[in-house]
Design a protein around this motif. Sequence first.
Motif, PDB file in Angstrom:
ATOM      1  N   SER A  18     160.057 -13.492  52.984  1.00 54.25           N
ATOM      2  CA  SER A  18     161.264 -15.028  52.385  1.00 54.25           C
ATOM      3  C   SER A  18     162.616 -14.105  53.079  1.00 54.25           C
ATOM      4  CB  SER A  18     160.156 -14.593  51.001  1.00 54.25           C
ATOM      5  OG  SER A  18     161.756 -15.600  50.903  1.00 54.25           O
ATOM      6  N   THR A  19     162.488 -12.232  52.800  1.00 52.41           N
ATOM      7  CA  THR A  19     163.572 -11.900  52.531  1.00 52.41           C
ATOM      8  C   THR A  19     163.918 -11.744  53.743  1.00 52.41           C
ATOM      9  OG1 THR A  19     163.359 -10.538  50.898  1.00 52.41           O
ATOM     10  CG2 THR A  19     165.376  -9.416  52.008  1.00 52.41           C
ATOM     11  N   ASN A  20     163.508 -11.804  55.029  1.00 51.67           N
ATOM     12  CA  ASN A  20     164.106 -11.857  56.341  1.00 51.67           C
ATOM     13  C   ASN A  20     164.356 -13.649  56.931  1.00 51.67           C
ATOM     14  OD1 ASN A  20     163.872 -12.129  58.839  1.00 51.67           O
ATOM     15  ND2 ASN A  20     162.213 -11.270  59.858  1.00 51.67           N
ATOM     16  N   GLY A  21     164.085 -13.747  56.421  1.00 54.45           N
ATOM     17  CA  GLY A  21     164.434 -15.763  56.143  1.00 54.45           C
ATOM     18  C   GLY A  21     165.968 -15.856  55.823  1.00 54.45           C
ATOM     19  N   LEU A  22     166.218 -15.646  55.057  1.00 56.52           N
ATOM     20  CA  LEU A  22     167.416 -15.362  53.844  1.00 56.52           C
ATOM     21  C   LEU A  22     167.939 -14.827  54.791  1.00 56.52           C
ATOM     22  CD1 LEU A  22     167.898 -15.564  51.188  1.00 56.52           C
ATOM     23  CD2 LEU A  22     168.162 -13.573  50.651  1.00 56.52           C
ATOM     24  N   LEU A  23     167.365 -13.530  55.209  1.00 59.88           N
ATOM     25  CA  LEU A  23     169.227 -12.998  55.856  1.00 59.88           C
ATOM     26  C   LEU A  23     169.496 -13.305  56.915  1.00 59.88           C
ATOM     27  CD1 LEU A  23     167.756  -9.052  55.165  1.00 59.88           C
ATOM     28  CD2 LEU A  23     169.763 -10.368  54.431  1.00 59.88           C
ATOM     29  N   LYS A  24     168.424 -14.211  58.001  1.00 58.91           N
ATOM     30  CA  LYS A  24     168.670 -15.005  59.278  1.00 58.91           C
ATOM     31  C   LYS A  24     169.155 -16.682  58.718  1.00 58.91           C
ATOM     32  CE  LYS A  24     164.774 -13.734  62.349  1.00 58.91           C
ATOM     33  NZ  LYS A  24     165.794 -12.868  62.610  1.00 58.91           N
ATOM     34  N   ASN A  25     169.029 -17.094  57.705  1.00 54.83           N
ATOM     35  CA  ASN A  25     170.048 -17.823  56.942  1.00 54.83           C
ATOM     36  C   ASN A  25     172.043 -17.465  57.025  1.00 54.83           C
ATOM     37  OD1 ASN A  25     168.987 -20.835  56.963  1.00 54.83           O
ATOM     38  ND2 ASN A  25     167.129 -19.947  55.979  1.00 54.83           N
ATOM     39  N   TRP A  26     171.565 -16.151  56.567  1.00 54.68           N
ATOM     40  CA  TRP A  26     172.935 -15.994  56.097  1.00 54.68           C
ATOM     41  C   TRP A  26     174.086 -15.686  57.508  1.00 54.68           C
ATOM     42  CZ3 TRP A  26     174.272 -10.363  53.608  1.00 54.68           C
ATOM     43  CH2 TRP A  26     175.766  -9.821  53.661  1.00 54.68           C
ATOM     44  N   ILE A  27     172.945 -14.967  57.661  1.00 47.92           N
ATOM     45  CA  ILE A  27     173.775 -14.292  58.837  1.00 47.92           C
ATOM     46  C   ILE A  27     173.623 -14.640  60.088  1.00 47.92           C
ATOM     47  CG2 ILE A  27     174.221 -11.960  60.365  1.00 47.92           C
ATOM     48  CD1 ILE A  27     173.733 -10.342  57.994  1.00 47.92           C
ATOM     49  N   ILE A  28     174.647 -15.636  60.595  1.00 42.06           N
ATOM     50  CA  ILE A  28     173.960 -16.391  61.479  1.00 42.06           C
ATOM     51  C   ILE A  28     175.440 -16.136  62.730  1.00 42.06           C
ATOM     52  CG2 ILE A  28     174.091 -18.820  62.458  1.00 42.06           C
ATOM     53  CD1 ILE A  28     172.945 -19.601  59.757  1.00 42.06           C
ATOM     54  N   ASP A  29     176.535 -15.818  62.408  1.00 42.22           N
ATOM     55  CA  ASP A  29     177.625 -15.887  63.302  1.00 42.22           C
ATOM     56  C   ASP A  29     178.536 -14.605  62.479  1.00 42.22           C
ATOM     57  OD1 ASP A  29     179.268 -14.720  65.431  1.00 42.22           O
ATOM     58  OD2 ASP A  29     180.440 -17.173  64.851  1.00 42.22           O
ATOM     59  N   GLU A  30     178.046 -13.421  63.495  1.00 45.73           N
ATOM     60  CA  GLU A  30     178.481 -11.628  63.320  1.00 45.73           C
ATOM     61  C   GLU A  30     179.711 -11.554  63.098  1.00 45.73           C
ATOM     62  OE1 GLU A  30     176.841  -8.377  64.282  1.00 45.73           O
ATOM     63  OE2 GLU A  30     174.436  -8.835  63.646  1.00 45.73           O
ATOM     64  N   ASP A  31     180.397 -12.416  64.355  1.00 45.89           N
ATOM     65  CA  ASP A  31     181.887 -12.485  64.454  1.00 45.89           C
ATOM     66  C   ASP A  31     182.536 -13.153  63.450  1.00 45.89           C
ATOM     67  OD1 ASP A  31     180.972 -10.198  65.855  1.00 45.89           O
ATOM     68  OD2 ASP A  31     180.956 -11.901  67.226  1.00 45.89           O
ATOM     69  N   ALA A  32     182.091 -14.230  62.852  1.00 46.28           N
ATOM     70  CA  ALA A  32     182.927 -15.079  61.571  1.00 46.28           C
ATOM     71  C   ALA A  32     183.473 -14.568  60.890  1.00 46.28           C
ATOM     72  CB  ALA A  32     181.613 -17.030  61.852  1.00 46.28           C
ATOM     73  N   TYR A  33     182.960 -13.204  60.431  1.00 44.97           N
ATOM     74  CA  TYR A  33     183.868 -13.430  59.461  1.00 44.97           C
ATOM     75  C   TYR A  33     184.193 -11.639  58.896  1.00 44.97           C
ATOM     76  CZ  TYR A  33     180.826 -17.141  58.169  1.00 44.97           C
ATOM     77  OH  TYR A  33     179.545 -18.243  58.082  1.00 44.97           O
ATOM     78  N   GLU A  34     185.025 -11.789  58.238  1.00 45.43           N
ATOM     79  CA  GLU A  34     186.117 -10.392  57.980  1.00 45.43           C
ATOM     80  C   GLU A  34     184.766  -9.315  57.052  1.00 45.43           C
ATOM     81  OE1 GLU A  34     189.674 -12.009  56.827  1.00 45.43           O
ATOM     82  OE2 GLU A  34     189.828 -12.777  59.772  1.00 45.43           O
ATOM     83  N   GLU A  35     184.258  -9.825  56.801  1.00 45.08           N
ATOM     84  CA  GLU A  35     183.634  -9.424  55.962  1.00 45.08           C
ATOM     85  C   GLU A  35     182.280  -9.656  54.769  1.00 45.08           C
ATOM     86  OE1 GLU A  35     186.438  -6.943  52.810  1.00 45.08           O
ATOM     87  OE2 GLU A  35     184.447  -6.026  51.897  1.00 45.08           O
ATOM     88  N   TYR A  36     181.525  -9.217  54.700  1.00 43.97           N
ATOM     89  CA  TYR A  36     180.468  -9.589  53.967  1.00 43.97           C
ATOM     90  C   TYR A  36     180.302  -9.103  52.647  1.00 43.97           C
ATOM     91  CZ  TYR A  36     178.741 -11.276  58.560  1.00 43.97           C
ATOM     92  OH  TYR A  36     178.894 -11.813  59.575  1.00 43.97           O
ATOM     93  N   TYR A  37     179.672  -9.556  51.662  1.00 45.51           N
ATOM     94  CA  TYR A  37     179.801  -9.172  50.262  1.00 45.51           C
ATOM     95  C   TYR A  37     178.508  -9.271  49.463  1.00 45.51           C
ATOM     96  CZ  TYR A  37     182.270  -7.308  46.324  1.00 45.51           C
ATOM     97  OH  TYR A  37     183.055  -6.737  45.514  1.00 45.51           O
ATOM     98  N   ILE A  38     177.601  -9.018  49.269  1.00 45.60           N
ATOM     99  CA  ILE A  38     176.650  -9.252  48.315  1.00 45.60           C
ATOM    100  C   ILE A  38     176.375  -8.677  46.849  1.00 45.60           C
ATOM    101  CG2 ILE A  38     174.322  -8.416  48.228  1.00 45.60           C
ATOM    102  CD1 ILE A  38     174.142  -6.696  51.315  1.00 45.60           C
ATOM    103  N   LEU A  39     176.732  -9.958  46.494  1.00 49.80           N
ATOM    104  CA  LEU A  39     176.782 -10.177  44.988  1.00 49.80           C
ATOM    105  C   LEU A  39     175.142 -10.118  44.348  1.00 49.80           C
ATOM    106  CD1 LEU A  39     178.445 -10.242  42.046  1.00 49.80           C
ATOM    107  CD2 LEU A  39     178.373 -12.861  42.861  1.00 49.80           C
ATOM    108  N   MET A  40     175.232  -8.821  44.075  1.00 54.11           N
ATOM    109  CA  MET A  40     173.651  -8.692  43.410  1.00 54.11           C
ATOM    110  C   MET A  40     173.719  -8.486  41.688  1.00 54.11           C
ATOM    111  SD  MET A  40     170.530  -6.387  44.198  1.00 54.11           S
ATOM    112  CE  MET A  40     169.691  -6.368  45.879  1.00 54.11           C
ATOM    113  N   SER A  41     173.357  -9.607  41.664  1.00 55.80           N
ATOM    114  CA  SER A  41     173.696  -9.323  39.507  1.00 55.80           C
ATOM    115  C   SER A  41     172.481  -9.627  38.391  1.00 55.80           C
ATOM    116  CB  SER A  41     174.802 -10.826  39.534  1.00 55.80           C
ATOM    117  OG  SER A  41     174.638 -12.544  39.308  1.00 55.80           O
ATOM    118  N   ALA A  42     172.443  -9.220  37.541  1.00 56.80           N
ATOM    119  CA  ALA A  42     171.382  -9.628  36.754  1.00 56.80           C
ATOM    120  C   ALA A  42     169.686  -9.614  37.070  1.00 56.80           C
ATOM    121  CB  ALA A  42     171.769 -10.760  35.576  1.00 56.80           C
ATOM    122  N   PHE A  43     169.966  -8.390  37.646  1.00 57.16           N
ATOM    123  CA  PHE A  43     168.607  -8.626  38.441  1.00 57.16           C
ATOM    124  C   PHE A  43     167.305  -8.188  37.435  1.00 57.16           C
ATOM    125  CE2 PHE A  43     167.417  -9.514  43.113  1.00 57.16           C
ATOM    126  CZ  PHE A  43     166.548  -9.809  42.608  1.00 57.16           C
TER     127      PHE A  43
END
Length: 302
Positions: free
Chosen positions: A184-209
Amino acid sequence: MTNSRMIPKKLWNNKVLYQSEKLVEVYKEKLIELSLYEDARKAEEYGKGAVGGKDEEVTHIHFSERFLASSTRIQYVLLNPNGEFDVMSKDLQVTFSSGNISILDIPSGTGAGILSLLCNISELRINSNLPRLPLYIDIVGGDFSSSALKIYRELLSEIKDYLAQQLIFIEYKAIEWDAGDLLSTNGLLKNWIIDEDAYEEYYILMSAFSGVKEPIYKEFEESFKFIQNYTLHLVTTTMYIEPASNEGKKFLKLINRLMQMIERWFEKDKAVTESRFNWYDAIRENKAKSTVSIELYKRKEL
Ligand SMILES: C[S@@+](CC[C@H](N)C(=O)[O-])C[C@H]1O[C@@H](n2cnc3c(N)ncnc32)[C@H](O)[C@@H]1O
């Protein structure tokens, strides 16, 4: 950049934090629509035991009791009224000032963290504390509660035009994800990062886990490692933001241990990571106390 004298008075006044009016407006409307407004007003204790969960009832309890408390944490770090979070606040303000950014928001819940971040950046732009430059943000929220994801999508849709007035343009996806399942995590990441070059920065916000509580979140370790390994070659920042409760601190200890294995690729902010503050709850119309505990890891330039 803001300092306490520059923070708009409607957000920080007399040592009390006030939520952005837009956030309160859309939250209140959603509570009314879901017939939860009276429950939210009555909730005396800030969600003792309400951590959210897979089914709709638990999600709604969490939404009515904890949403605003969650949203104050990132707001406090962003505005940094007492100067404890200089590095983190600056990092948020610089990252979200212009350009193309991609955010992974996990566990997204109903969006307390991301909505607060976006509405407050917008408030700082309205107040000319931050430059009004075009900012494109693609957001992927992941959570295992489909009812939380539904609210998440709806709330983001409610603030989209408001943000666009300040040249903040968002696109978003909300995806069912089980942190205990690597596939499931693999699927989430594939949905998130589709075109690596499209962004200047990637931000992971992990809140209240940490609300998920030990030992359950220990089952998520492999997924947390996988997420970091998957993004190791990208310009990625990860913000772990929790209440400064025993559970929150225990969770951040686990994160610390995991991140040690890959820390040579990261710069970790070693400044103060904990604080207590007062905020005004616009639904219950009273003052409340909250705490925040936070860790920031920034990928070093290769
Ligand atoms: C306390 S809420 C945090 C939500 C949000 N980040 C915030 O700051 O308000 C915890 C969330 O974790 C989600 N959750 C619990 N177990 C999960 C799992 N195994 N996989 C994904 N999400 C999970 C719940 O559905 C809930 O929305």
